[in-house]
Design an enzyme around this catalytic site. Structure first.
Site, PDB file in Angstrom:
ATOM      1  N   SER A  94       4.504   7.544   5.545  1.00 43.47           N
ATOM      2  CA  SER A  94       3.891   7.068   4.311  1.00 43.47           C
ATOM      3  C   SER A  94       4.277   7.932   3.117  1.00 43.47           C
ATOM      4  O   SER A  94       5.433   8.024   2.756  1.00 43.47           O
ATOM      5  CB  SER A  94       2.372   7.000   4.501  1.00 43.47           C
ATOM      6  OG  SER A  94       1.737   6.381   3.410  1.00 43.47           O
ATOM      7  N   ASP A 231       4.307   3.748  -2.459  1.00 49.39           N
ATOM      8  CA  ASP A 231       4.553   4.920  -1.623  1.00 49.39           C
ATOM      9  C   ASP A 231       5.668   4.603  -0.637  1.00 49.39           C
ATOM     10  O   ASP A 231       6.248   3.520  -0.655  1.00 49.39           O
ATOM     11  CB  ASP A 231       3.274   5.370  -0.916  1.00 49.39           C
ATOM     12  CG  ASP A 231       2.783   4.367   0.118  1.00 49.39           C
ATOM     13  OD1 ASP A 231       3.155   3.184   0.015  1.00 49.39           O
ATOM     14  OD2 ASP A 231       2.012   4.764   1.016  1.00 49.39           O
ATOM     15  N   ASP A 233       6.006   3.859   2.522  1.00 44.54           N
ATOM     16  CA  ASP A 233       5.989   2.738   3.470  1.00 44.54           C
ATOM     17  C   ASP A 233       5.415   1.467   2.866  1.00 44.54           C
ATOM     18  O   ASP A 233       5.290   0.452   3.551  1.00 44.54           O
ATOM     19  CB  ASP A 233       5.240   3.108   4.751  1.00 44.54           C
ATOM     20  CG  ASP A 233       3.731   3.161   4.573  1.00 44.54           C
ATOM     21  OD1 ASP A 233       3.285   3.517   3.470  1.00 44.54           O
ATOM     22  OD2 ASP A 233       3.007   2.865   5.532  1.00 44.54           O
ATOM     23  N   ASP A 235       2.407   0.530   1.643  1.00 49.71           N
ATOM     24  CA  ASP A 235       1.051   0.005   1.785  1.00 49.71           C
ATOM     25  C   ASP A 235       0.146   0.438   0.636  1.00 49.71           C
ATOM     26  O   ASP A 235      -1.029   0.094   0.596  1.00 49.71           O
ATOM     27  CB  ASP A 235       0.425   0.368   3.135  1.00 49.71           C
ATOM     28  CG  ASP A 235       0.318   1.867   3.381  1.00 49.71           C
ATOM     29  OD1 ASP A 235       0.662   2.651   2.476  1.00 49.71           O
ATOM     30  OD2 ASP A 235      -0.106   2.252   4.491  1.00 49.71           O
TER      31      ASP A 235
END
Length: 441
Positions: A94, A231, A233, A235
């Site tokens: 992340s 960010d 990843d 999400d």
């Protein structure tokens, strides 16, 4: 082993290929023979290494691994649920630095595994399990069309017309490079894309939702209407207005909640958020007649409360927003489109719309510690917390918690003045550092 967002560690040291393979075997051993597991990853150099190891473990247990390549976490969750797979996995850390990586697991419904299910997978690591041979081994396949299916779903659920808007989009050199600019341009926006040249080591480096200075400066430089920052990843999303001022997850959540309320789509007239959410958010929602439900920090806890209460919207100050009408997990791109749709519907600029949340001064300190597991027994720390709470009364808050993904203790103070925030944060952080062995990075 599992924190609030899966297994994380320094790739090839804490999170080794051997561990990834063992996790694959443990997960695969709990599935039916031939069950499919969708695997996506972000752009970190260690991603293909861990992807191969995880797939090998699944195949060794008789499961089939379907490799999706670089995709945002919410895309993998969506494709897992829509494609009838038995499970999904994302290889990503992340917003963490590039040297870290992680593995998070999803059930067949696209929701992250519950604590009990993660505990069962972890317990299975200690077992060798059955080792099928010959034709009973699993298979590995590539799915090159997964990205297009996810994008089609996003367009179907978020059909907003963005014609006339100029957006700066910061993809953090992460997974949204393959989705966000294309989707926003297809919806009619003029897009200035930054953070779209991943090289395996630059993910989140000075860019993205954890470093908003770049997107803010770019918005001012090109004269854009606003900026969006994802960010690594995908999400999470944060935003900046046309002046470069930060619009955080609390403010985005408030705008989206008010939009759903206006349209009669806010189930229970309530929204779910965490203890880190600014008190200004709760006051804004109270003024609009919207109930706020509080949970521990972590999107899994937000989601659990949403499912328990039948609510549709929840999120975190970090920009991790969950709208269950848009998918089973936090989705930065879907949240961005919801935000833009709300602004288009009212004709407001982002800055005035975000002003609905009048944030109290808030200070967050992250303390690198040696023994974060000792926090519950840190009597001096909790004595300092009680002293702070008594001094602030109803005009402030203090939250002290161990990070679920890093060796950190986080101290957050809200108070009527910046000076009080600074003073109490410093005092409590000093006690944490002395008791748990650490330093402020």
């Amino acid at each position: 082993m599992f924190g609030t967002d899966g297994v994380r560690g320094v790739a090839n040291r804490g999170l080794t290929p051997e561990l990834a393979m063992a996790l694959g075997r443990a997960l695969g051993g709990r599935l039916e023979r031939g069950a499919r597991v969708m695997i996506g990853r972000d752009t970190r150099r260690s991603g293909p290494m861990l992807e191969g190891a995880l797939a090998a473990g699944l195949v060794s247990a008789g499961a089939d691994a379907v490799l999706l390549g670089v995709l945002p976490t919410p895309a993998v969750a969506e494709l897992t649920a829509a494609g009838g797979a038995a499970a999904g996995a994302v290889i990503s850390a992340s917003h963490n630095p590039f040297a870290d990586n992680g593995i998070k697991l999803f059930g067949p419904d696209g929701f992250k595994l519950a604590d009990a299910e993660e505990a069962a997978v972890e317990a299975a690591l200690e077992e060798d399990g059955e080792r099928p041979v010959g034709g009973d081994l699993g298979t590995v396949a590539h799915d090159p069309d997964g990205r297009d299916r996810y994008i089609a779903t996003i367009h179907e659920r978020c059909p907003v017309d963005l014609s006339g808007l100029h957006l700066v989009v910061d993809c953090a050199h992460g997974a949204t490079v393959v989705t966000a600019p294309e989707v926003l341009e297809a919806r009619g926006a003029r897009v200035t894309a930054i953070g779209v040249a991943p090289d395996g080591v630059n993910i989140n480096e000075g860019c993205g939702s954890t470093h908003l200075d770049l997107v803010a400066a770019t918005v001012r430089e090109v004269g854009a209407d606003m900026g969006l920052a994802f960010d690594g990843d995908g999400d999470r999303v944060l935003a900046v207005d046309r002046t470069g001022a930060t619009v955080d997850g609390d403010q985005i959540l408030a705008i989206c909640a008010l939009d759903l309320r206006r349209r009669g789509l806010l189930a229970g007239d309530a929204v779910v958020t965490t203890t880190m959410t600014n008190l200004g958010f709760r006051r804004a929602m109270a003024g609009a007649g919207i109930e706020v439900r509080w949970t521990d920090v972590g999107d899994r806890y937000v989601l659990a409360e949403m499912k328990r209460g039948g609510f549709v919207l929840g999120g975190e100050q970090s920009g991790h927003l969950i709208d269950l009408s848009h998918g089973p997990s936090g989705d930065g791109l879907a949240a961005a489109l919801h935000l833009l749709s709300a602004l288009v519907a009212t004709g407001e600029d982002l800055g005035p719309a975000a002003a609905i949340v009048q944030r109290l001064p808030q200070k967050l300190v992250n303390i690198v510690v040696e023994r974060k597991s000792d926090l519950p027994q840190a009597d001096g720390t909790w004595a300092a917390v009680r002293e702070c709470e008594a001094a602030l009364g109803e005009d402030g808050r203090v939250v002290v918690r161990a990070s679920g993904t890093e060796s950190l203790v986080r101290v957050m103070v809200e108070a009527p003045t910046v000076e009080e925030c600074e003073s109490w944060c410093t005092r409590i952080a000093d006690v944490v550092r002395s008791e748990l062995g650490g330093a402020i990075p």
